[in-house]
Each structure stands twice: as structure tokens, then as C-alpha cells.
Design an enzyme around this catalytic site. Structure first.
Site, PDB file in Angstrom:
ATOM      1  N   ASP A   1      -0.382   4.518   0.923  1.00 34.37           N
ATOM      2  CA  ASP A   1       0.073   5.584   1.998  1.00 34.37           C
ATOM      3  C   ASP A   1      -0.118   5.445   3.773  1.00 34.37           C
ATOM      4  OD1 ASP A   1      -1.164   8.038   1.231  1.00 34.37           O
ATOM      5  OD2 ASP A   1      -2.437   7.090  -0.179  1.00 34.37           O
TER       6      ASP A   1
ATOM      7  N   ASP B   1      -1.311  -0.672   6.119  1.00 31.21           N
ATOM      8  CA  ASP B   1      -1.796   0.224   6.851  1.00 31.21           C
ATOM      9  C   ASP B   1      -3.681   0.055   7.597  1.00 31.21           C
ATOM     10  OD1 ASP B   1      -2.425   2.980   6.330  1.00 31.21           O
ATOM     11  OD2 ASP B   1      -2.441   1.950   5.418  1.00 31.21           O
TER      12      ASP B   1
ATOM     13  N   ASP C   1       0.972  -0.912   0.061  1.00 28.43           N
ATOM     14  CA  ASP C   1      -0.191   0.127   0.520  1.00 28.43           C
ATOM     15  C   ASP C   1       0.540   0.805   0.175  1.00 28.43           C
ATOM     16  OD1 ASP C   1      -2.146   1.464   0.068  1.00 28.43           O
ATOM     17  OD2 ASP C   1      -2.479   1.604   2.474  1.00 28.43           O
TER      18      ASP C   1
END
Length: 220
Positions: free
Chosen positions: A16, A169, A14
Site C-alpha cells: 500500500d 511509504d 511494501d
């Protein structure tokens, strides 16, 4: 802990909150732009509702509440985010070293649009590691927590889902990776997890492992 008999065939990062420490900046921008359009949303609420989600999910959320987000919202949000990132965005500590040392294919799978991901990589000097291996929610019908994005990335990279590792996250990202049949490691080293129990959040979402420092990437 050995989650593979050998190293995975592909790693999907991922962006961000995993490659760049952007989530607090993003949520701040979202809160500020919504306020311009008369919609109240705190940064904390933005984290709880939209962490790891696409702008389509934001619009759908307010439609479900009977609030129509004006036409100018998305362009304004995009311009505000890009300007904020250009001046303030930083990479996650240690991520450049990890990507430099990897000896298997890797790519990016992000809910953000391609312009935002590209700027994020350029501003933080991570572009050289990633190149054009970027897949975003714009490329699939259903964004995270649906598995579509990660399945597309694996297909394009020539990897089997069962041999793919996802680094995420957000709960929605973890759920997407597990729905795709992939191993998912949750990362809680971003600033948005200060004061929040990220380990519990991502473990509950189904993460196979949760870690907080990129220096511990391959550690048990």
C-alpha cells in the site's frame, strides 16, 4: 548515492502506497466503516494514526482509549475495502517497469492481510511480477513498526538483513526496516502525500533515502 557496494541481494516492497496507490482509499474506507459503528475518525486522522499499520493496531488503539470495536467491524471493513479497491485501485506509476527490470530477488512485505494484497496485485496487473512472494502481518506475532515481518521475508527469501533493501511509504514501515538492520528507502509518490511533507516524515523515521518517482528508483 551508493548505499551498497553493489546492488542489494533482496528488495522488499511494501504494498500500500508503494506498489498501489491505496492509502487514501483505505483511510476513506476506515473512516466510513467506523462511522457506521458510531466512531468518528476523519481521513486525515486515519492517515496520521494508522498509515502502514495493521487492523490489529486499529483495534488496539481503540481498546487503549476504552472504546471496544464491535465484532462486526473487521469483516465489514474488509468487505468495504475489497469492494472499493476492485473498482478504484490503481498502481503507482512506473512500478511495473521497475519490477520488470529488476535483476535481483524481490518480494512484498505488507501490514495488510493476504486477501487484500492479492486483490491489490490482481486489480493492478502486478501479480505476474510478484507471484506468491507475499509476506503479511498475519504471519508474525508483531506487525510494523516491529521488525518481525521484514526479518521473516528475508529469511524465507534467503537473504541477510544487511544486504536487504526495503521500500516503504510509512513511518512505521521505515522504523520496522531499520529495526531489522536493513537499508530503507522512503517513497512519497502516493496520493496520500499530496499536501504533506513526506520527506520530513520518513527522514525523521530513519529512512536512508527518500524519493518521489519510481523513475528515480536507482538515482541519487
Amino acid at each position: 548515492m551508493d548505499y551498497f557496494q553493489s546492488k542489494p541481494d533482496l528488495i522488499i516492497f511494501d504494498c500500500d502506497g508503494v506498489l498501489v496507490d491505496s492509502e487514501l482509499l483505505s483511510c476513506q474506507c476506515l473512516s466510513e466503516v467506523l462511522a457506521e459503528f458510531g466512531i468518528a475518525l476523519t481521513q486525515t486522522q486515519a492517515l496520521e494514526l494508522f498509515l502502514g499499520r495493521s487492523t490489529k493496531a486499529i483495534e488496539q488503539h481503540y481498546r487503549d482509549l476504552g472504546q471496544v470495536v464491535p465484532d462486526g467491524f473487521l469483516p465489514r471493513l474488509k468487505s468495504h475495502v475489497l469492494a472499493t479497491f476492485a473498482g478504484s485501485l490503481r498502481p503507482i506509476p512506473g512500478i511495473a517497469a521497475i519490477m520488470s527490470d529488476l535483476r535481483m530477488p524481490f518480494c512484498v512485505g505488507s501490514s495488510s492481510d493476504i486477501d487484500r494484497v492479492s486483490l491489490s496485485l490482481d486489480v493492478t496487473d502486478l501479480r505476474a511480477h510478484v507471484g506468491e512472494r507475499i509476506y503479511t502481518a498475519q504471519m508474525v506475532r508483531h506487525g510494523k513498526p516491529a521488525p518481525d515481518l521484514f526479518l521473516l521475508a528475508a529469511e524465507k527469501m534467503g537473504a541477510q538483513p544487511a544486504r536487504t533493501l526495503v521500500i516503504e511509504d510509512s513511518a512505521s514501515g521505515v522504523q520496522a526496516g531499520k529495526a531489522a538492520g536493513m537499508t530503507v528507502w522512503g517513497f512519497v509518490g502516493g496520493s496520500h502525500y499530496r499536501g504533506r511533507d513526506g520527506r520530513a516524515i520518513l527522514s525523521e523515521a530513519g529512512a536512508d533515502r527518500v524519493f518521489a518517482r519510481m523513475s528515480d528508483f536507482w538515482e541519487a
